[in-house]
Design a protein around this motif. Structure first.
Motif, PDB file in Angstrom:
ATOM      1  N   VAL A  36      45.692  70.284  58.721  1.00 56.15           N
ATOM      2  CA  VAL A  36      44.284  70.153  58.514  1.00 56.15           C
ATOM      3  C   VAL A  36      43.912  71.772  57.755  1.00 56.15           C
ATOM      4  CG1 VAL A  36      43.112  70.788  60.642  1.00 56.15           C
ATOM      5  CG2 VAL A  36      41.916  69.368  58.959  1.00 56.15           C
ATOM      6  N   ARG A  37      43.148  71.739  56.794  1.00 54.37           N
ATOM      7  CA  ARG A  37      42.550  72.758  56.068  1.00 54.37           C
ATOM      8  C   ARG A  37      41.708  73.348  57.060  1.00 54.37           C
ATOM      9  NH1 ARG A  37      44.786  76.157  52.379  1.00 54.37           N
ATOM     10  NH2 ARG A  37      45.373  75.173  50.513  1.00 54.37           N
ATOM     11  N   HIS A  38      41.711  74.551  57.398  1.00 56.05           N
ATOM     12  CA  HIS A  38      40.499  75.370  58.064  1.00 56.05           C
ATOM     13  C   HIS A  38      39.376  75.706  57.415  1.00 56.05           C
ATOM     14  CE1 HIS A  38      39.010  78.802  60.764  1.00 56.05           C
ATOM     15  NE2 HIS A  38      38.364  77.760  61.167  1.00 56.05           N
ATOM     16  N   ALA A  39      38.273  75.073  57.626  1.00 56.64           N
ATOM     17  CA  ALA A  39      36.991  75.138  56.821  1.00 56.64           C
ATOM     18  C   ALA A  39      36.598  76.785  56.622  1.00 56.64           C
ATOM     19  CB  ALA A  39      35.880  74.208  56.873  1.00 56.64           C
ATOM     20  N   GLY A  40      37.060  77.093  58.010  1.00 54.99           N
ATOM     21  CA  GLY A  40      36.245  78.658  58.079  1.00 54.99           C
ATOM     22  C   GLY A  40      37.153  79.605  57.086  1.00 54.99           C
ATOM     23  N   CYS A  41      38.543  79.608  56.880  1.00 57.00           N
ATOM     24  CA  CYS A  41      39.040  80.445  56.315  1.00 57.00           C
ATOM     25  C   CYS A  41      39.964  80.183  55.183  1.00 57.00           C
ATOM     26  CB  CYS A  41      39.805  81.589  57.274  1.00 57.00           C
ATOM     27  SG  CYS A  41      41.410  80.744  57.598  1.00 57.00           S
ATOM     28  N   GLY A  42      40.215  78.680  55.006  1.00 54.66           N
ATOM     29  CA  GLY A  42      40.915  78.230  53.965  1.00 54.66           C
ATOM     30  C   GLY A  42      42.516  78.051  54.545  1.00 54.66           C
ATOM     31  N   GLY A  43      42.763  78.706  55.434  1.00 59.37           N
ATOM     32  CA  GLY A  43      44.205  78.556  55.900  1.00 59.37           C
ATOM     33  C   GLY A  43      44.606  77.219  56.448  1.00 59.37           C
ATOM     34  N   TRP A  44      45.815  77.095  56.718  1.00 59.92           N
ATOM     35  CA  TRP A  44      46.232  75.750  57.271  1.00 59.92           C
ATOM     36  C   TRP A  44      46.320  75.836  58.762  1.00 59.92           C
ATOM     37  CZ3 TRP A  44      46.686  71.113  54.926  1.00 59.92           C
ATOM     38  CH2 TRP A  44      46.793  71.191  53.572  1.00 59.92           C
ATOM     39  N   ALA A  45      45.674  74.792  59.275  1.00 61.10           N
ATOM     40  CA  ALA A  45      45.735  74.648  60.689  1.00 61.10           C
ATOM     41  C   ALA A  45      46.771  73.679  61.175  1.00 61.10           C
ATOM     42  CB  ALA A  45      44.234  74.011  61.324  1.00 61.10           C
ATOM     43  N   VAL A  46      47.685  74.363  62.236  1.00 59.64           N
ATOM     44  CA  VAL A  46      48.604  73.342  62.332  1.00 59.64           C
ATOM     45  C   VAL A  46      48.645  72.882  63.785  1.00 59.64           C
ATOM     46  CG1 VAL A  46      51.301  73.540  62.873  1.00 59.64           C
ATOM     47  CG2 VAL A  46      50.291  75.241  61.284  1.00 59.64           C
ATOM     48  N   PRO A  47      48.778  71.463  63.972  1.00 57.80           N
ATOM     49  CA  PRO A  47      48.816  70.768  65.314  1.00 57.80           C
ATOM     50  C   PRO A  47      49.702  71.372  66.322  1.00 57.80           C
ATOM     51  CG  PRO A  47      50.241  69.489  63.829  1.00 57.80           C
ATOM     52  CD  PRO A  47      49.561  70.606  62.920  1.00 57.80           C
ATOM     53  N   ILE A  48      48.981  72.017  67.619  1.00 55.65           N
ATOM     54  CA  ILE A  48      49.741  72.541  68.614  1.00 55.65           C
ATOM     55  C   ILE A  48      50.058  71.732  69.776  1.00 55.65           C
ATOM     56  CG2 ILE A  48      49.464  74.735  67.794  1.00 55.65           C
ATOM     57  CD1 ILE A  48      47.270  74.879  70.024  1.00 55.65           C
ATOM     58  N   SER A  49      48.963  70.492  69.938  1.00 56.33           N
ATOM     59  CA  SER A  49      49.203  69.742  71.211  1.00 56.33           C
ATOM     60  C   SER A  49      48.238  68.654  71.041  1.00 56.33           C
ATOM     61  CB  SER A  49      48.903  70.235  72.361  1.00 56.33           C
ATOM     62  OG  SER A  49      47.683  70.893  72.692  1.00 56.33           O
ATOM     63  N   VAL A  50      48.311  67.654  71.833  1.00 60.67           N
ATOM     64  CA  VAL A  50      47.509  66.545  71.964  1.00 60.67           C
ATOM     65  C   VAL A  50      46.784  66.490  73.422  1.00 60.67           C
ATOM     66  CG1 VAL A  50      47.555  64.016  72.316  1.00 60.67           C
ATOM     67  CG2 VAL A  50      49.150  65.060  70.598  1.00 60.67           C
ATOM     68  N   ALA A  59      43.162  63.410  70.935  1.00 61.92           N
ATOM     69  CA  ALA A  59      42.678  64.242  70.044  1.00 61.92           C
ATOM     70  C   ALA A  59      43.824  65.188  69.732  1.00 61.92           C
ATOM     71  CB  ALA A  59      41.566  65.043  70.661  1.00 61.92           C
ATOM     72  N   LEU A  60      43.895  65.777  68.544  1.00 59.21           N
ATOM     73  CA  LEU A  60      44.975  66.645  68.045  1.00 59.21           C
ATOM     74  C   LEU A  60      44.213  67.957  68.336  1.00 59.21           C
ATOM     75  CD1 LEU A  60      46.940  65.563  64.915  1.00 59.21           C
ATOM     76  CD2 LEU A  60      47.791  66.419  67.010  1.00 59.21           C
ATOM     77  N   VAL A  61      45.019  68.924  68.692  1.00 60.91           N
ATOM     78  CA  VAL A  61      44.463  70.402  68.669  1.00 60.91           C
ATOM     79  C   VAL A  61      45.143  71.108  67.870  1.00 60.91           C
ATOM     80  CG1 VAL A  61      44.192  72.195  70.447  1.00 60.91           C
ATOM     81  CG2 VAL A  61      44.239  69.938  71.355  1.00 60.91           C
ATOM     82  N   HIS A  62      44.547  71.625  67.067  1.00 59.03           N
ATOM     83  CA  HIS A  62      44.969  72.649  65.742  1.00 59.03           C
ATOM     84  C   HIS A  62      44.663  74.099  66.132  1.00 59.03           C
ATOM     85  CE1 HIS A  62      44.310  68.545  63.768  1.00 59.03           C
ATOM     86  NE2 HIS A  62      45.451  68.937  62.960  1.00 59.03           N
ATOM     87  N   ARG A  63      45.826  75.009  65.644  1.00 58.39           N
ATOM     88  CA  ARG A  63      45.372  76.256  65.534  1.00 58.39           C
ATOM     89  C   ARG A  63      45.578  76.758  64.213  1.00 58.39           C
ATOM     90  NH1 ARG A  63      48.537  79.120  70.123  1.00 58.39           N
ATOM     91  NH2 ARG A  63      50.095  78.735  68.483  1.00 58.39           N
ATOM     92  N   CYS A  64      44.783  77.419  63.694  1.00 56.74           N
ATOM     93  CA  CYS A  64      44.725  77.980  62.137  1.00 56.74           C
ATOM     94  C   CYS A  64      45.810  78.969  62.433  1.00 56.74           C
ATOM     95  CB  CYS A  64      43.469  78.463  61.768  1.00 56.74           C
ATOM     96  SG  CYS A  64      43.571  79.160  60.063  1.00 56.74           S
ATOM     97  N   ALA A  65      46.884  78.740  61.091  1.00 58.50           N
ATOM     98  CA  ALA A  65      47.872  79.955  61.085  1.00 58.50           C
ATOM     99  C   ALA A  65      47.397  81.020  60.504  1.00 58.50           C
ATOM    100  CB  ALA A  65      49.063  79.042  60.324  1.00 58.50           C
ATOM    101  N   ASP A  66      46.455  81.181  59.855  1.00 55.37           N
ATOM    102  CA  ASP A  66      45.890  82.333  59.602  1.00 55.37           C
ATOM    103  C   ASP A  66      44.879  83.353  60.526  1.00 55.37           C
ATOM    104  OD1 ASP A  66      47.104  81.923  56.983  1.00 55.37           O
ATOM    105  OD2 ASP A  66      45.359  81.832  55.760  1.00 55.37           O
ATOM    106  N   CYS A  67      43.799  82.601  61.011  1.00 54.23           N
ATOM    107  CA  CYS A  67      42.910  83.146  61.856  1.00 54.23           C
ATOM    108  C   CYS A  67      42.935  82.830  63.327  1.00 54.23           C
ATOM    109  CB  CYS A  67      41.391  83.047  61.380  1.00 54.23           C
ATOM    110  SG  CYS A  67      41.135  81.297  61.579  1.00 54.23           S
ATOM    111  N   GLY A  68      43.903  82.153  63.583  1.00 55.66           N
ATOM    112  CA  GLY A  68      44.240  81.722  65.033  1.00 55.66           C
ATOM    113  C   GLY A  68      43.235  80.887  65.693  1.00 55.66           C
TER     114      GLY A  68
END
Ligand SMILES: [Zn+2]
Ligand SMILES: [Zn+2]
Length: 108
Positions: A36-50, A59-68
């Motif tokens: 998912v695109r992280h609206a905050g910084c425009g980076g890609w958020a990657v799914p890290i867990s369920v 629910a999917l838990v995402h962590r933004c690859a750019d800002c964390g």
């Protein structure tokens, strides 16, 4: 494709998949790659867990690859089930400690 159709779908710019928007018009993550695109910084958020909150829905838990930054979005029925299950079992498949530690407990 009419503009109406465009309103109901979105194309993931990461993997190119086209997916229907949720009935509420919002789509958390791409059902194919689960990013998912992280609206905050425009980076890609990657799914890290369920996660399974009290409601019982995944629910999917995402962590933004750019800002964390961490975020979560509800799992939809058309999400990539193979990826979801992989995420769910990953902690068991790759424990951060050797599993034979359990047998060492027995020896104590
Ligand atoms: Zn995608
Ligand atoms: Zn970010």
């Amino acid at each position: 494709m009419s503009s109406d159709d465009l309103d109901q779908h979105f194309t993931c710019t990461w993997c190119g998949a086209t997916a229907a928007l949720a009935p509420d018009g919002r789509r958390g993550h791409c059902p194919s790659c689960l990013r998912v695109r992280h609206a905050g910084c425009g980076g890609w958020a990657v799914p890290i867990s369920v996660a399974v909150p009290r409601t019982g829905d995944w629910a999917l838990v995402h962590r933004c690859a750019d800002c964390g930054e961490l975020s979560s979005s509800p799992v939809r029925s058309d999400d990539n089930q193979l990826l979801l299950v992989r995420l769910a079992v990953r902690p068991l498949a790759e424990p951060p400690f050797p599993l034979d530690a359990f047998s060492a407990f027995g020896a104590l």
